[in-house]
Motif scaffolding. Structure first.
Motif, PDB file in Angstrom:
ATOM      1  N   TRP A 330       0.845  -1.218   0.056  1.00 44.51           N
ATOM      2  CA  TRP A 330       0.044   0.095  -0.015  1.00 44.51           C
ATOM      3  C   TRP A 330       0.973   1.386   0.205  1.00 44.51           C
ATOM      4  CZ3 TRP A 330       0.494   3.636   4.146  1.00 44.51           C
ATOM      5  CH2 TRP A 330       0.920   3.109   4.992  1.00 44.51           C
ATOM      6  N   MET A 331       2.039   1.389   0.541  1.00 45.94           N
ATOM      7  CA  MET A 331       2.942   2.055   0.471  1.00 45.94           C
ATOM      8  C   MET A 331       3.379   2.538  -0.852  1.00 45.94           C
ATOM      9  SD  MET A 331       5.290   1.661   4.030  1.00 45.94           S
ATOM     10  CE  MET A 331       6.296   3.085   3.846  1.00 45.94           C
ATOM     11  N   LEU A 332       3.640   1.618  -1.602  1.00 51.19           N
ATOM     12  CA  LEU A 332       4.065   1.830  -2.961  1.00 51.19           C
ATOM     13  C   LEU A 332       3.033   2.259  -3.944  1.00 51.19           C
ATOM     14  CD1 LEU A 332       6.453  -1.590  -3.697  1.00 51.19           C
ATOM     15  CD2 LEU A 332       7.061   0.692  -2.975  1.00 51.19           C
ATOM     16  N   ASN A 333       1.957   1.832  -3.606  1.00 46.52           N
ATOM     17  CA  ASN A 333       0.765   2.226  -4.325  1.00 46.52           C
ATOM     18  C   ASN A 333       0.358   3.771  -4.090  1.00 46.52           C
ATOM     19  OD1 ASN A 333       0.094  -0.260  -5.643  1.00 46.52           O
ATOM     20  ND2 ASN A 333      -1.121  -0.906  -4.034  1.00 46.52           N
ATOM     21  N   ILE A 334       0.500   4.004  -2.916  1.00 49.53           N
ATOM     22  CA  ILE A 334       0.470   5.633  -2.403  1.00 49.53           C
ATOM     23  C   ILE A 334       1.345   6.557  -3.262  1.00 49.53           C
ATOM     24  CG2 ILE A 334       0.534   7.212  -0.637  1.00 49.53           C
ATOM     25  CD1 ILE A 334      -0.912   5.013   1.330  1.00 49.53           C
ATOM     26  N   ALA A 335       2.708   6.027  -3.206  1.00 51.86           N
ATOM     27  CA  ALA A 335       3.832   6.604  -3.911  1.00 51.86           C
ATOM     28  C   ALA A 335       3.463   6.967  -5.489  1.00 51.86           C
ATOM     29  CB  ALA A 335       5.014   6.122  -3.638  1.00 51.86           C
ATOM     30  N   PHE A 336       2.970   5.708  -6.024  1.00 51.14           N
ATOM     31  CA  PHE A 336       2.726   5.967  -7.359  1.00 51.14           C
ATOM     32  C   PHE A 336       1.532   6.981  -7.581  1.00 51.14           C
ATOM     33  CE2 PHE A 336       0.523   4.639 -11.245  1.00 51.14           C
ATOM     34  CZ  PHE A 336       1.364   5.083 -12.324  1.00 51.14           C
ATOM     35  N   ILE A 337       0.394   6.866  -6.808  1.00 50.21           N
ATOM     36  CA  ILE A 337      -0.709   7.592  -7.048  1.00 50.21           C
ATOM     37  C   ILE A 337      -0.320   9.085  -6.818  1.00 50.21           C
ATOM     38  CG2 ILE A 337      -2.778   8.258  -5.796  1.00 50.21           C
ATOM     39  CD1 ILE A 337      -3.334   5.262  -5.307  1.00 50.21           C
ATOM     40  N   LEU A 338       0.431   9.369  -5.823  1.00 47.08           N
ATOM     41  CA  LEU A 338       1.036  10.748  -5.690  1.00 47.08           C
ATOM     42  C   LEU A 338       1.635  11.433  -6.968  1.00 47.08           C
ATOM     43  CD1 LEU A 338       1.924  10.719  -2.051  1.00 47.08           C
ATOM     44  CD2 LEU A 338       0.157  11.924  -3.073  1.00 47.08           C
ATOM     45  N   LEU A 339       2.549  10.382  -7.564  1.00 43.29           N
ATOM     46  CA  LEU A 339       3.355  10.680  -8.852  1.00 43.29           C
ATOM     47  C   LEU A 339       2.279  10.809  -9.892  1.00 43.29           C
ATOM     48  CD1 LEU A 339       5.777  11.019 -10.524  1.00 43.29           C
ATOM     49  CD2 LEU A 339       5.813   8.420 -10.720  1.00 43.29           C
ATOM     50  N   PHE A 340       1.311   9.907 -10.080  1.00 44.41           N
ATOM     51  CA  PHE A 340       0.434  10.176 -11.094  1.00 44.41           C
ATOM     52  C   PHE A 340      -0.426  11.383 -11.042  1.00 44.41           C
ATOM     53  CE2 PHE A 340      -3.613   9.132 -13.200  1.00 44.41           C
ATOM     54  CZ  PHE A 340      -3.110   8.717 -14.495  1.00 44.41           C
ATOM     55  N   VAL A 341      -1.027  11.600  -9.772  1.00 45.59           N
ATOM     56  CA  VAL A 341      -1.785  13.048  -9.669  1.00 45.59           C
ATOM     57  C   VAL A 341      -0.958  14.159  -9.624  1.00 45.59           C
ATOM     58  CG1 VAL A 341      -3.168  13.958  -7.899  1.00 45.59           C
ATOM     59  CG2 VAL A 341      -3.517  11.568  -8.132  1.00 45.59           C
ATOM     60  N   GLY A 342       0.324  14.016  -9.445  1.00 45.15           N
ATOM     61  CA  GLY A 342       1.180  15.306  -9.426  1.00 45.15           C
ATOM     62  C   GLY A 342       1.400  15.584 -10.895  1.00 45.15           C
ATOM     63  N   THR A 343       1.521  14.595 -11.738  1.00 44.16           N
ATOM     64  CA  THR A 343       1.769  14.738 -13.171  1.00 44.16           C
ATOM     65  C   THR A 343       0.374  15.387 -13.871  1.00 44.16           C
ATOM     66  OG1 THR A 343       3.158  12.797 -13.043  1.00 44.16           O
ATOM     67  CG2 THR A 343       2.158  13.391 -15.445  1.00 44.16           C
ATOM     68  N   LEU A 344      -0.774  14.903 -13.645  1.00 40.97           N
ATOM     69  CA  LEU A 344      -1.924  15.157 -13.952  1.00 40.97           C
ATOM     70  C   LEU A 344      -2.312  16.723 -13.650  1.00 40.97           C
ATOM     71  CD1 LEU A 344      -4.534  12.525 -13.577  1.00 40.97           C
ATOM     72  CD2 LEU A 344      -3.321  13.060 -15.713  1.00 40.97           C
ATOM     73  N   LEU A 345      -1.922  17.294 -12.429  1.00 40.60           N
ATOM     74  CA  LEU A 345      -2.127  18.470 -11.918  1.00 40.60           C
ATOM     75  C   LEU A 345      -1.183  19.494 -12.582  1.00 40.60           C
ATOM     76  CD1 LEU A 345      -2.353  18.039  -8.084  1.00 40.60           C
ATOM     77  CD2 LEU A 345      -4.183  18.468  -9.720  1.00 40.60           C
ATOM     78  N   ILE A 346       0.158  18.936 -12.808  1.00 44.30           N
ATOM     79  CA  ILE A 346       1.033  20.004 -13.489  1.00 44.30           C
ATOM     80  C   ILE A 346       0.605  19.978 -14.953  1.00 44.30           C
ATOM     81  CG2 ILE A 346       3.460  20.219 -14.237  1.00 44.30           C
ATOM     82  CD1 ILE A 346       4.350  18.877 -11.831  1.00 44.30           C
ATOM     83  N   ARG A 347       0.147  18.886 -15.635  1.00 42.80           N
ATOM     84  CA  ARG A 347      -0.151  18.913 -17.023  1.00 42.80           C
ATOM     85  C   ARG A 347      -1.355  19.569 -17.350  1.00 42.80           C
ATOM     86  NH1 ARG A 347       1.339  15.797 -21.628  1.00 42.80           N
ATOM     87  NH2 ARG A 347       0.508  17.090 -23.252  1.00 42.80           N
ATOM     88  N   TYR A 348      -2.177  19.644 -16.589  1.00 44.96           N
ATOM     89  CA  TYR A 348      -3.737  20.216 -16.628  1.00 44.96           C
ATOM     90  C   TYR A 348      -3.805  21.543 -16.013  1.00 44.96           C
ATOM     91  CZ  TYR A 348      -5.281  16.149 -19.368  1.00 44.96           C
ATOM     92  OH  TYR A 348      -5.557  15.147 -20.495  1.00 44.96           O
ATOM     93  N   ARG A 349      -2.696  22.253 -15.483  1.00 42.01           N
ATOM     94  CA  ARG A 349      -2.717  23.206 -14.551  1.00 42.01           C
ATOM     95  C   ARG A 349      -3.777  24.458 -15.195  1.00 42.01           C
ATOM     96  NH1 ARG A 349       2.112  22.714 -16.397  1.00 42.01           N
ATOM     97  NH2 ARG A 349       3.045  24.606 -17.696  1.00 42.01           N
ATOM     98  N   ASP A 350      -3.433  24.631 -16.439  1.00 41.95           N
ATOM     99  CA  ASP A 350      -4.093  25.846 -17.217  1.00 41.95           C
ATOM    100  C   ASP A 350      -5.811  25.501 -17.183  1.00 41.95           C
ATOM    101  OD1 ASP A 350      -1.836  27.195 -17.609  1.00 41.95           O
ATOM    102  OD2 ASP A 350      -1.467  26.055 -19.413  1.00 41.95           O
ATOM    103  N   ILE A 351      -5.914  24.417 -17.705  1.00 41.04           N
ATOM    104  CA  ILE A 351      -7.466  23.780 -17.481  1.00 41.04           C
ATOM    105  C   ILE A 351      -8.211  24.116 -16.322  1.00 41.04           C
ATOM    106  CG2 ILE A 351      -9.099  22.090 -18.015  1.00 41.04           C
ATOM    107  CD1 ILE A 351      -7.174  21.350 -20.610  1.00 41.04           C
ATOM    108  N   LEU A 352      -7.384  23.442 -15.272  1.00 41.26           N
ATOM    109  CA  LEU A 352      -7.907  23.249 -13.870  1.00 41.26           C
ATOM    110  C   LEU A 352      -7.844  24.802 -13.211  1.00 41.26           C
ATOM    111  CD1 LEU A 352      -6.189  19.854 -12.606  1.00 41.26           C
ATOM    112  CD2 LEU A 352      -8.561  20.395 -13.305  1.00 41.26           C
TER     113      LEU A 352
END
Length: 466
Positions: A330-352
């Motif tokens: 579960w720790m590895l899953n949380i780490a990857f989810i944070l990476l994935f969400v961080g990528t989406l937030l940075i990539r879609y920052r203008d639309i969001l």
């Protein structure tokens, strides 16, 4: 989610492709604006499609193989930002899947996995600049394709002629972006680590690298453009005049997440117990790969986020250790989810609408049309703003204003003035945009050419007399 990709089944590869397209495509459907850098590549492809040759009739330091790609795209689609982005996505996907296949095929890790491809594609989606069809991206594909030839020779100690093929592919990478030739250092280091007859092996690799250049130099020699090719392609990229396309603070924010992942991945690899000899030596090769990638950053005229695409193989390789360490799942899953969400937030920052919160903007890279200028005309821009070409057709070899300075900044030199005359006498633009105030001097020194232009009433815009 991480455990799902600890497999090489076809379903995992298929889901990887869907995940990558799911991140990328919505932005391409919503936002189709290109960048100034992409505009220059489109202009090169357009000029080549009109029958003009690189270096002799197009003054630009874009490498020949990359220019060939832009020429083909222009023949098929014309000026199309979407076409450029689709080709770039295909190359990025090819890089990730090929690199993952190489790692699994040669048993670089204890178990086969799709995690390297997952990390490659997720981190590779953090900015649209990774999806720009730059010479660097095109050449980087060849660098990855050369890797299995070096690894196979290193492991088996036979079939050293494969090093010639690996060197040849690296030569193609250099023909896309010359500083990628520094990856020869990775090849030389691999030879020193793994082969017994190092001199013969290094010589084979260097001969393979030189072979495509020998063919191209022969072509330019017989077409009388060897000097231009040498000056613009071979000598020009090594200026080491580093500038920033983005403010350093914005660039640091944009690349913070990939660099943090890389840092923790490297630390994880150092904490693991001893592995097989080949796996240890391959990791040493990847250390050299990582150092060469950082060195290549200094070869760019302008440092922007797209140069950090060179770090994706290292992130993918070392990231395997980060997400397979002996901790709770579960720790590895949380780490990857944070990476994935961080990528989406940075990539879609203008639309969001969170760009102002992050205080991160790369809008200065986006190309917006210049108002109150002619449209659908042939023009020449005396200045460093290519946006005038967005709705117009370029003429004369002077696309790249930095290189045009060889002539326009030496108007007291007879040869420079004569070069301008030769380049404009048969291809006179309908309009000249004079951003740097050279028209008076040009009209005085070349009245046969520039004396035929008259002011239009708009600042710095001159029209050819009918």
């Amino acid at each position: 989610m991480v455990s799902y990709f600890r497999s090489v089944r076809t379903s995992r590869q298929f889901f990887l492709v869907l995940l990558f397209l799911g991140i990328q495509l919505p932005l391409y459907l919503l936002l189709t604006s290109g960048t100034l850098q992409e505009l220059l590549y489109m202009l090169i492809g357009e000029r080549m499609a009109d029958g003009y040759t690189m270096y002799e009739q197009i003054y630009d330091n874009t490498a020949p193989l990359s220019a060939l790609v832009y020429w083909i795209i222009d023949l098929l689609t014309g000026r199309s930002v979407l076409a450029y982005r689709i080709v770039a996505l295909v190359l990025l996907l090819l890089q990730a899947l090929t690199f993952n296949f190489i790692l699994n095929r040669h048993q670089v890790f204890a178990t086969r996995s799709s995690l390297p491809a997952l990390l490659y594609l997720v981190v590779g989606s953090i900015t649209y600049e990774f999806g720009m069809l730059t010479p660097l991206l095109i050449g980087h594909t060849f660098v990855i394709l050369s890797l299995p030839y070096l690894i196979t020779v290193s492991r088996e100690g036979i079939e050293n002629n494969r090093l010639f093929v690996g060197g040849f592919i690296l030569g193609l990478a250099a023909l896309c972006y010359l500083p990628l030739s520094l990856y020869l250092l990775v090849g030389v280091f691999a030879v020193l680590l793994f082969t017994s007859n190092t001199f013969r092996s290094i010589l084979l690799m260097l001969c393979g690298f030189a072979f495509p250049y020998a063919m191209l130099l022969t072509f330019y020699f017989y077409t009388g453009t060897l000097q231009e090719f040498t000056e613009l392609h071979i000598l020009r990229p090594w200026q080491f005049k580093v500038a920033f396309a983005l403010p350093p603070a914005d660039l640091a924010k944009l690349m913070a997440l990939p660099l943090i992942v890389l840092l923790f991945s490297v630390l994880s690899s150092l904490s693991l117990p001893q592995r097989l000899v080949f796996q240890v030596k391959f990791q040493q090769v990847m250390w050299v790969w990582l150092l060469v990638s950082f060195l290549l950053v200094m070869t760019r005229d302008e440092i922007s986020a797209n140069i950090f695409i060179l770090l994706l193989p290292a992130i993918a390789y070392f990231g395997e250790y980060l997400f397979t360490i002996n901790v709770k799942r579960w720790m590895l899953n949380i780490a990857f989810i944070l990476l994935f969400v961080g990528t989406l937030l940075i990539r879609y920052r203008d639309i969001l609408g969170i760009s102002s919160i992050l205080q991160l903007s790369d809008s200065q890279l986006i190309t917006n049309p210049v108002t109150e200028v002619p449209e659908g005309e042939s023009i020449l821009v005396l200045g460093n703003d290519p946006r005038y070409y967005l709705q117009n057709k370029p003429v004369t070899p002077y696309l790249n204003w930095q290189l045009a300075q060889r002539d326009f900044s030496n108007l007291n030199n007879y040869k420079a003035v004569y070069n301008i005359y030769l380049n404009l006498k048969d291809e006179m633009p309908a309009y000249i945009i004079d951003e740097v105030g050279l028209m008076k001097a040009l009209q005085y020194k070349l009245p046969a050419i520039f004396g035929r232009y008259q002011p239009t009433g708009q600042d710095n815009i001159y029209q050819l007399k009918q």
